[in-house]
Structures are given as structure tokens and as C-alpha cells.
Design an enzyme around this catalytic site. Structure first.
Site, PDB file in Angstrom:
ATOM      1  N   THR A 111      -5.943  -3.337  -1.384  1.00 39.82           N
ATOM      2  CA  THR A 111      -6.016  -3.884  -0.037  1.00 39.82           C
ATOM      3  C   THR A 111      -7.485  -4.073   0.300  1.00 39.82           C
ATOM      4  O   THR A 111      -8.311  -3.240  -0.076  1.00 39.82           O
ATOM      5  CB  THR A 111      -5.368  -2.936   0.992  1.00 39.82           C
ATOM      6  OG1 THR A 111      -5.899  -3.201   2.291  1.00 39.82           O
ATOM      7  CG2 THR A 111      -5.654  -1.481   0.670  1.00 39.82           C
TER       8      THR A 111
ATOM      9  N   CYS B  23      -7.394 -10.801   2.708  1.00 39.95           N
ATOM     10  CA  CYS B  23      -6.314  -9.832   2.880  1.00 39.95           C
ATOM     11  C   CYS B  23      -5.354 -10.099   1.736  1.00 39.95           C
ATOM     12  O   CYS B  23      -5.042 -11.264   1.443  1.00 39.95           O
ATOM     13  CB  CYS B  23      -5.623 -10.000   4.223  1.00 39.95           C
ATOM     14  SG  CYS B  23      -4.168  -8.947   4.402  1.00 39.95           S
TER      15      CYS B  23
END
Length: 233
Positions: A83, A197
Site C-alpha cells: 500500500t 494508491c
């Protein structure tokens, strides 16, 4: 072949992409029935997300430190935090383990520099777009100028990530809004746009726009394959 440690589940939708890309990369490089040596510790994202939105970053770090210790004990040679946002606590995690973390911003920066990109747009969670832990690393360590969308557009990007993409929802109107934001970044002088992202690549593909996109999930996964097969850390 080195063993890759993955800190996943943030969200599991993008962790799936990591696992597929890493294994496909190893199979492409080695052929036959080869696959990657992977140790995955997948956390419950609701615990992370709730702490993010009240600003308890130490709480998120504590969860991921324990997860990282687990993959180290299990035999991982290095770690990927699957992430972008949680690289905010990458230094805290690194201080508590003896194996290296392959930083997603460094992997992305190396690709940008190889392609001659010196000014780039950044899409991601509100945390990634607004705080310095990611943008400043690109600028200070790699000399890359970073631009982000306007405040209203940042809220759109953030909301779609948490309310749609992390739940596996792919909506055409959201894609259209993202593409407009990407085009606005290009008009503001960005030579390319980072999909900063790990879920965004589920929504927006390079075939959707003429603006050059950099998918951090794919870049990070390829970086891991390279280090697993070719280079001492």
C-alpha cells in the site's frame, strides 16, 4: 531465489494484484513451473482504516510492525508494504526488523527517472496526496517535482478509493472523474501521473488516457521480482 515478505490486506483487492504480478514476473523470468517464494501477512483493513482516519499513525505502525516481525520470523529476506499510504510508517517498521523494506516511492522514482520524467502528478489517498512522507521523498531523494489535484478533486479521489475500490466496486462514472483529474494534472504541467494508491489501477488503465500513467502496484511488484532473482540487498 529470495523469499518475498508481503504486508497485505490494505486492501486485499490490491494485495491480490501484488500476488499475481509477482508470480507472473518470476514465471516469466525463470519459465517452466516456477513461482515466487512469498510469505504474506494480511491484516484486517478495518483496523488500519479506522486508525488512519483519526490520525493514530502510531497505532497503525504497531499493527504493521508485528506483521513485519512475523514475516521476518517466517523466513522472508525483504519486505514490501502493499500500500502506498502505509509507507508513512515505513521508517518505524524498518527500525523494528532486520530485513530491508523495498520502498514503493523509490521503486516508482527509479522508473520515472529512467523515463526522463522530472515533474509528475500524484493520485492517492488524501494522506498520500496531502502529507509529505511520499511527495517529499520523491523530491528530496530523487529530484522529482510532484503536483497534486485541487482540494475538491483530492476528496473525489480519496472517496472513490475507500468507498468503491477497496470494496471491489468499479464504477464508470468514477473512472470518468478520475480521467478528468488526470487530464487536469497534465494541463498543469505534469509529464505523467502516478497512480499512487494500489487500488487505482483497478479503475484506470493506460488504454483509458493518452497521459502516461505509472501503476505503483505493478512497479513495486516488478521491483520485488528483480531483487528476489538478481540482486543482493
Amino acid at each position: 531465489m529470495k523469499t518475498i515478505g508481503l504486508l497485505g490486506g490494505m486492501s486485499w483487492e490490491s494485495t491480490t494484484s501484488y500476488y499475481q504480478q509477482i508470480n507472473r514476473g518470476v514465471q516469466k523470468e525463470l519459465g517452466g513451473l516456477h513461482s515466487a517464494k512469498v510469505i504474506l501477512n494480511s491484516v484486517d483493513f478495518v483496523e488500519i482504516e479506522s486508525l488512519q482516519h483519526v490520525g493514530d499513525w502510531q497505532g497503525t505502525a504497531d499493527i504493521l510492525i508485528e506483521a513485519a516481525k512475523g514475516v521476518e520470523r517466517a523466513g522472508a529476506d525483504f519486505v514490501l508494504i502493499c500500500t502506498n499510504t502505509m509507507h508513512k510508517v515505513a521508517d518505524a517498521i524498518q527500525e523494528n526488523i532486520s530485513i530491508p523494506i523495498l520502498h514503493i516511492a523509490d521503486a516508482t522514482a527509479e522508473k520515472l527517472k529512467a523515463d526522463g520524467v522530472s515533474k509528475v502528478g500524484l493520485l492517492g489517498t488524501r494522506f498520500t496526496m496531502e502529507q509529505d512522507f511520499y511527495k517529499q521523498r520523491l523530491t528530496d531523494k530523487h529530484g522529482i517535482e510532484v503536483v497534486v489535484p485541487e482540494a475538491e478533486e483530492r476528496e473525489v479521489v480519496h472517496s472513490v478509493i475507500y468507498n468503491e475500490l477497496c470494496k471491489g466496486l468499479i464504477e464508470d462514472p468514477s473512472r470518468d472523474r478520475y480521467l478528468k483529474i488526470i487530464n487536469d494534472l497534465y494541463k498543469s504541467g505534469a509529464q505523467a501521473v502516478i497512480l499512487g494508491c494500489t487500488e487505482i489501477a483497478l479503475l484506470v488503465k493506460q488504454t483509458d488516457t493518452a497521459v502516461k500513467l505509472y501503476d505503483t502496484t505493478a512497479i513495486h511488484a516488478d521491483y520485488a521480482v528483480f531483487f528476489a532473482l538478481n540482486k543482493d540487498l
